[in-house]
Design a protein around this motif. Structure first.
Motif: not given
Length: 103
Positions: A11, A15-18, A22, A26-28, A30, A32, A66
């Motif tokens: 986190s 970059i959003p992480v799940y 996701a 959820t928008k790119l 991201f 997982t 990224k």
């Protein structure tokens, strides 16, 4: 490393992480991740627990900055990793799949 520490470190990137998937919509970009067992065992006993990491970066266009961010993080955590790239044409998205072993 605990799973909580892993999530905190992942986190820390921009970059959003799940975990696992996701939320819908959820928008790119991201990422997982999932973990599995990678224990060292002998004589019917686990001597050392370990985790197998699968981290997937989703981007709409190839984004080496990224990728470098993820790779630098994994290197700093001393997680040996491998990477595979897949393009999903139906969704027009790239998957950068990182696999590694968490000691």
């Amino acid at each position: 490393m605990s799973l909580e520490e892993l999530y905190t470190n992942l986190s820390s990137t921009a970059i959003p992480v799940y975990y696992d998937h996701a939320p819908e919509g959820t928008k790119l970009p991201f990422a997982t991740y999932t973990v599995g067992s990678n224990n060292f065992d002998a004589d019917n006993k686990v001597y050392k627990k370990g985790f197998a990491l699968r981290l997937v970066l989703y981007v709409g266009t190839k984004d080496t900055s990224k990728e470098e961010m993820i790779e630098t993080l994994l290197d700093s955590l001393e997680i040996p990793w491998e990477r595979e790239e897949i393009f999903i044409s139906e969704e027009n998205v790239y998957q950068e799949i990182y696999t590694g072993e968490i000691p």
